[in-house]
Design an enzyme around this catalytic site. Structure first.
Site, short mmCIF file in Angstrom:
data_model
loop_
_atom_site.label_atom_id
_atom_site.label_comp_id
_atom_site.label_asym_id
_atom_site.label_seq_id
_atom_site.Cartn_x
_atom_site.Cartn_y
_atom_site.Cartn_z
N LYS A 1 72.77 8.49 -6.73
CA LYS A 1 71.86 9.62 -6.48
C LYS A 1 72.68 10.89 -6.26
O LYS A 1 73.33 11.03 -5.23
CB LYS A 1 71.07 9.27 -5.21
CG LYS A 1 70.04 10.24 -4.73
CD LYS A 1 69.39 9.69 -3.45
CE LYS A 1 68.20 10.48 -3.00
NZ LYS A 1 67.62 9.96 -1.75
N ASN B 1 58.48 2.78 1.45
CA ASN B 1 59.37 3.94 1.54
C ASN B 1 59.25 4.56 2.93
O ASN B 1 58.17 4.97 3.35
CB ASN B 1 59.03 4.96 0.44
CG ASN B 1 60.20 5.90 0.22
OD1 ASN B 1 60.90 6.28 1.17
ND2 ASN B 1 60.44 6.27 -1.02
N GLU C 1 62.92 0.95 1.87
CA GLU C 1 63.58 2.01 1.11
C GLU C 1 63.72 3.29 1.93
O GLU C 1 62.79 3.67 2.64
CB GLU C 1 62.75 2.39 -0.14
CG GLU C 1 62.34 1.26 -1.03
CD GLU C 1 61.37 1.75 -2.11
OE1 GLU C 1 60.75 0.91 -2.74
OE2 GLU C 1 61.26 2.98 -2.31
N LYS D 1 65.21 4.25 -11.74
CA LYS D 1 64.48 4.93 -10.67
C LYS D 1 63.98 6.25 -11.24
O LYS D 1 64.74 7.18 -11.49
CB LYS D 1 65.45 5.17 -9.51
CG LYS D 1 64.79 5.62 -8.23
CD LYS D 1 64.40 4.42 -7.40
CE LYS D 1 63.57 4.79 -6.20
NZ LYS D 1 64.19 5.70 -5.28
O1 LIG Z 1 65.04 11.46 -1.66
C1 LIG Z 1 64.17 12.35 -1.71
O2 LIG Z 1 64.33 13.47 -1.20
C2 LIG Z 1 62.87 12.11 -2.42
C3 LIG Z 1 61.92 13.12 -2.44
C4 LIG Z 1 60.74 12.94 -3.12
C5 LIG Z 1 60.48 11.75 -3.77
C6 LIG Z 1 61.43 10.73 -3.76
C7 LIG Z 1 62.60 10.90 -3.10
N1 LIG Z 1 63.58 9.92 -3.08
C8 LIG Z 1 63.56 8.76 -3.90
C9 LIG Z 1 63.88 7.56 -3.11
O3 LIG Z 1 63.02 6.72 -2.99
C10 LIG Z 1 65.24 7.40 -2.51
O4 LIG Z 1 66.19 7.95 -3.38
C11 LIG Z 1 65.66 5.97 -2.18
O5 LIG Z 1 64.69 5.26 -1.49
C12 LIG Z 1 66.95 6.00 -1.34
O6 LIG Z 1 66.74 6.78 -0.19
P1 LIG Z 1 67.97 7.28 0.72
O7 LIG Z 1 68.73 6.06 1.13
O8 LIG Z 1 67.33 7.95 1.88
O9 LIG Z 1 68.78 8.18 -0.12
#
Ligand SMILES: O=C(O)c1ccccc1NCC(=O)[C@H](O)[C@H](O)COP(=O)(O)O
Length: 259
Positions: free
Chosen positions: A56, A186, A216, A116
């Site tokens: 990411k 999420n 998530e 994703k």
């Molecule tokens: O990550 C964001 O800001 C976001 C905003 C709007 C829609 C989706 C978003 N993220 C996608 C995800 O689901 C995450 O990348 C994934 O679950 C991992 O989360 P993290 O560990 O907090 O980076």
């Protein structure tokens, strides 16, 4: 308009354009489309350390997270670190990803890969297979229950598994169907981007045992993973906590070593 609505608005335009540029007939002839996929559900059911590590670069909530590392070093490193699966963001406008990222990941690893993205059309599912994915994401907040069922059924028809993501009980109860493999909760509230693992705790008992439960977003402490395992979660999707470091694969390795 909220962030998800903005993302979806541009996704509809993007998909319409891609359909013209890369017709389905061409996608179905690619070598990766013919490839035998690998089951993430099976892999998660056979480990007690189920990490889906994410590649990411940026996000709407955090802006740039890491634009210095390559797909190859991170995804190969995640696999060597013991991740059960890898999530690759392919959305360009909001996450700085691209389809080629997933293709590069596919050329480096054999473990299950998640495309994703914000899936709104069967076309993207065909594309997911053609770029090397093993499973796709359906976001309940972005689709109606009928669409979720149809898209999940279609994914299965081309041997892709399905992770459905929910944010609350109403979404979960409206969208569950037996064409899903994994149900992801999420922890990030899409309205204010706050994260709380309480969301995963609250929804756990409402997810039938046929589905592998995934927690998530916003996971950075191994203690929280251990707590969520007690609630029945078998997979943990982690992006930022690894990607914000200079060496995401090493961060993943150290995280798993604490388990
Ligand atoms: O990550 C964001 O800001 C976001 C905003 C709007 C829609 C989706 C978003 N993220 C996608 C995800 O689901 C995450 O990348 C994934 O679950 C991992 O989360 P993290 O560990 O907090 O980076």
């Amino acid at each position: 308009m909220n962030t998800l609505d903005k993302i979806l608005q541009s996704k509809y335009k993007e998909v319409a354009l891609r359909k013209e540029q890369f017709p389905i007939k061409k996608l179905e002839k690619t070598p990766l489309f013919e490839r035998a996929t690998v089951s993430i559900k099976n892999a998660l059911q056979h480990t007690n350390k189920g990490i889906i590590a994410e590649f990411k670069r940026q996000s709407p909530s955090k802006g740039i997270i890491n634009d210095k590392v390559s797909v190859e070093e991170v995804t190969q490193g995640y696999a060597e670190a013991g991740a059960t699966g890898i999530s690759v963001l392919t959305d360009t406008e909001y996450f700085g990803g691209k389809s080629e990222d997933l293709m590069q990941a596919r050329s480096c690893v054999h473990i299950p890969l998640l495309r994703k993205d914000f899936t709104i059309d069967e076309y993207q599912i065909i594309e997911a297979k053609a770029i090397g994915a093993d499973f796709i994401l359906l976001i309940a907040a972005a689709l109606n229950p009928k669409q979720i069922k149809q898209l999940a059924e279609f994914a299965h028809s081309i041997q892709l598994e399905v992770l459905m993501e929910v944010h609350d009980l109403a979404e979960l109860q409206a969208s569950l169907n037996y064409h899903l493999d994994l149900v992801g909760v999420n922890n990030r509230n899409l309205k204010n981007f706050e994260v709380s693992i309480d969301t995963s705790k609250q929804l756990a008992e409402h997810i039938p045992s046929e589905f592998v439960k995934i927690s998530e977003s916003g996971i950075s402490e191994i203690e929280n993973v251990k707590i969520l395992q007690e609630y029945g979660y078998q997979g943990f999707l982690i992006g930022e906590n690894f990607m914000k470091t200079k060496n995401p694969a090493q961060a993943c390795k150290e995280f798993i070593a604490q388990w």
